[in-house]
Design a protein around this motif. Structure first.
Motif, PDB file in Angstrom:
ATOM      1  N   PHE A  63      -1.096   7.208  -7.777  1.00  0.00           N
ATOM      2  CA  PHE A  63      -0.597   6.430  -9.257  1.00  0.00           C
ATOM      3  C   PHE A  63      -1.371   7.429 -10.311  1.00  0.00           C
ATOM      4  CE2 PHE A  63       0.650   2.837  -6.655  1.00  0.00           C
ATOM      5  CZ  PHE A  63       1.688   2.157  -8.012  1.00  0.00           C
ATOM      6  N   MET A  64      -2.134   8.265  -9.770  1.00  0.00           N
ATOM      7  CA  MET A  64      -2.756   9.611 -10.798  1.00  0.00           C
ATOM      8  C   MET A  64      -2.326  10.814 -10.722  1.00  0.00           C
ATOM      9  SD  MET A  64      -5.962   7.639 -11.786  1.00  0.00           S
ATOM     10  CE  MET A  64      -4.615   6.770 -12.406  1.00  0.00           C
ATOM     11  N   SER A  65      -0.818  10.584 -11.749  1.00  0.00           N
ATOM     12  CA  SER A  65      -0.103  11.635 -12.157  1.00  0.00           C
ATOM     13  C   SER A  65      -0.193  12.411 -13.214  1.00  0.00           C
ATOM     14  CB  SER A  65       1.542  10.693 -11.506  1.00  0.00           C
ATOM     15  OG  SER A  65       1.990  10.505 -13.025  1.00  0.00           O
ATOM     16  N   ALA A  78      -8.534  14.436 -18.060  1.00  0.00           N
ATOM     17  CA  ALA A  78      -8.968  15.567 -16.999  1.00  0.00           C
ATOM     18  C   ALA A  78      -7.498  16.255 -17.406  1.00  0.00           C
ATOM     19  CB  ALA A  78      -9.276  14.949 -15.612  1.00  0.00           C
ATOM     20  N   ASP A  79      -7.515  17.342 -16.209  1.00  0.00           N
ATOM     21  CA  ASP A  79      -5.694  17.804 -15.881  1.00  0.00           C
ATOM     22  C   ASP A  79      -5.364  17.662 -14.452  1.00  0.00           C
ATOM     23  OD1 ASP A  79      -5.265  19.614 -18.066  1.00  0.00           O
ATOM     24  OD2 ASP A  79      -7.115  20.582 -17.096  1.00  0.00           O
ATOM     25  N   SER A  80      -6.312  16.761 -13.826  1.00  0.00           N
ATOM     26  CA  SER A  80      -6.154  16.094 -12.798  1.00  0.00           C
ATOM     27  C   SER A  80      -7.579  15.234 -11.860  1.00  0.00           C
ATOM     28  CB  SER A  80      -5.898  17.032 -11.209  1.00  0.00           C
ATOM     29  OG  SER A  80      -6.557  18.494 -10.863  1.00  0.00           O
ATOM     30  N   VAL A  81      -6.726  14.295 -11.224  1.00  0.00           N
ATOM     31  CA  VAL A  81      -7.612  13.100 -10.461  1.00  0.00           C
ATOM     32  C   VAL A  81      -7.976  13.028  -9.164  1.00  0.00           C
ATOM     33  CG1 VAL A  81      -8.365  11.012 -10.511  1.00  0.00           C
ATOM     34  CG2 VAL A  81      -7.819  11.939 -13.025  1.00  0.00           C
ATOM     35  N   ILE A  82      -9.166  13.561  -8.689  1.00  0.00           N
ATOM     36  CA  ILE A  82      -9.243  12.412  -7.336  1.00  0.00           C
ATOM     37  C   ILE A  82      -9.955  11.043  -7.073  1.00  0.00           C
ATOM     38  CG2 ILE A  82     -11.107  13.112  -5.330  1.00  0.00           C
ATOM     39  CD1 ILE A  82     -10.820  16.462  -6.248  1.00  0.00           C
ATOM     40  N   ALA A 249      -1.843  -1.776  -7.170  1.00  0.00           N
ATOM     41  CA  ALA A 249      -1.929  -0.452  -8.132  1.00  0.00           C
ATOM     42  C   ALA A 249      -1.993  -0.302  -8.843  1.00  0.00           C
ATOM     43  CB  ALA A 249      -1.784   0.738  -6.864  1.00  0.00           C
ATOM     44  N   ALA A 250      -0.414  -0.604  -9.331  1.00  0.00           N
ATOM     45  CA  ALA A 250       0.295  -0.226 -11.262  1.00  0.00           C
ATOM     46  C   ALA A 250      -0.177  -1.726 -12.144  1.00  0.00           C
ATOM     47  CB  ALA A 250       1.821  -1.458 -10.253  1.00  0.00           C
ATOM     48  N   LEU A 251      -0.594  -2.561 -11.821  1.00  0.00           N
ATOM     49  CA  LEU A 251      -2.109  -3.374 -12.188  1.00  0.00           C
ATOM     50  C   LEU A 251      -2.741  -3.203 -12.683  1.00  0.00           C
ATOM     51  CD1 LEU A 251      -1.310  -7.105 -10.272  1.00  0.00           C
ATOM     52  CD2 LEU A 251       0.203  -6.044 -12.428  1.00  0.00           C
ATOM     53  N   VAL A 252      -3.177  -2.530 -11.824  1.00  0.00           N
ATOM     54  CA  VAL A 252      -4.686  -1.752 -12.305  1.00  0.00           C
ATOM     55  C   VAL A 252      -4.693  -0.454 -13.383  1.00  0.00           C
ATOM     56  CG1 VAL A 252      -6.740  -0.427 -11.528  1.00  0.00           C
ATOM     57  CG2 VAL A 252      -6.266  -2.163 -10.456  1.00  0.00           C
TER      58      VAL A 252
END
Length: 261
Positions: A63-65, A78-82, A249-252
């Protein structure tokens, strides 16, 4: 070679001054409903020994696209997330702290990271004294996690515990978490911390889907012979199948978007 030297030097200068990609981490701390069952370690073969159970944190990375991150600007710069899922089954706020799981997160935290915390399922288990925490104790540990996250320049987000698949009343899923639901909200308000009411969001979402659909598709309810890990089937209205994990996860993500509106 000499004729290429100016080009090589130019490339080195460009690379030296090019903006580096900003990478941040989102730490997830909580219980089995958030946990990643695929990285429990040991000799476990996830597909053989645990599948199809999934915590919502197990699927949160997808979900962190980059597109979704754009909608979180101001919260996640951020540009990307881990996504670093440290949640573990059977843990309450107290046992998560006492086992050194929080100190391990605290040690790794960097400024700009996020810590999303979701406890309550095990804190409320009065009959399981090894994990039970009073409401006041629960609030104290949430305060500790919030305050120490801020000490590192990171951002805490308090979640109310995700709904279980009971009790249902007149077609609507009701709160099963008692005072722990309100306690999480109270601490977030007291400390002016960001909060996502995942309990209410999940109750409303599951209610809209209907008890039968949610029971069969979202929670761990199925007959025998379908999965190697559960030869006799399963009846579990706390933990999620893959579709349930993705729905939560979508709700978060939705809650995070609402924070930045």
């Amino acid at each position: 070679m000499k004729k290429y030297l100016p080009i090589l030097l130019a490339l080195l200068v460009i690379s030296a001054f090019s903006p580096k990609e900003k990478i941040k981490k989102i730490y997830l701390i909580g219980d089995s409903t958030m946990a990643d069952y695929s990285n429990y370690g040991g000799d476990d073969d996830y597909m053989k020994d645990r599948y199809p159970v999934k915590g919502w944190g197990q699927v949160f990375q997808e979900f962190m696209s980059k597109e979704n991150l754009k909608s979180l600007t101001g919260l996640v710069d951020a540009d990307s997330v881990i996504v670093d899922d440290r949640a573990r089954g059977g843990r309450s706020t107290r046992t998560f702290f006492e086992e050194g799981r929080w100190s391990a997160v605290y040690k790794d935290l960097q400024a700009g990271d996020l810590v999303i915390m979701q406890f309550g399922h095990n804190d409320a288990a009065v009959e399981k004294t090894e994990r039970y925490v009073t409401v006041e104790g629960y609030k104290e540990y949430i305060r500790l996690f919030v305050n120490q996250t801020r000490e590192k320049g990171a951002t805490p987000i308090v979640l109310t515990p995700v709904a279980r698949n009971y009790p249902w009343k007149d077609g609507h899923l009701e709160n099963v978490h008692g005072e722990y639901d309100a306690a999480a909200k109270e601490v977030a308000a007291e400390l002016d911390a960001l909060m996502i009411d995942l309990n209410q969001r999940s109750m409303d979402f599951f209610s809209a889907k209907g008890q039968e659909y949610v029971t069969e598709n979202y929670f761990m309810n199925f007959g025998p012979g379908l999965y190697e890990a559960y030869p006799d089937g399963q009846k579990d209205n706390t933990h999620f199948q893959p579709a349930g994990a993705k729905a939560v996860a979508a709700l978060v993500l939705e809650g995070m978007r609402d924070i930045v509106k």
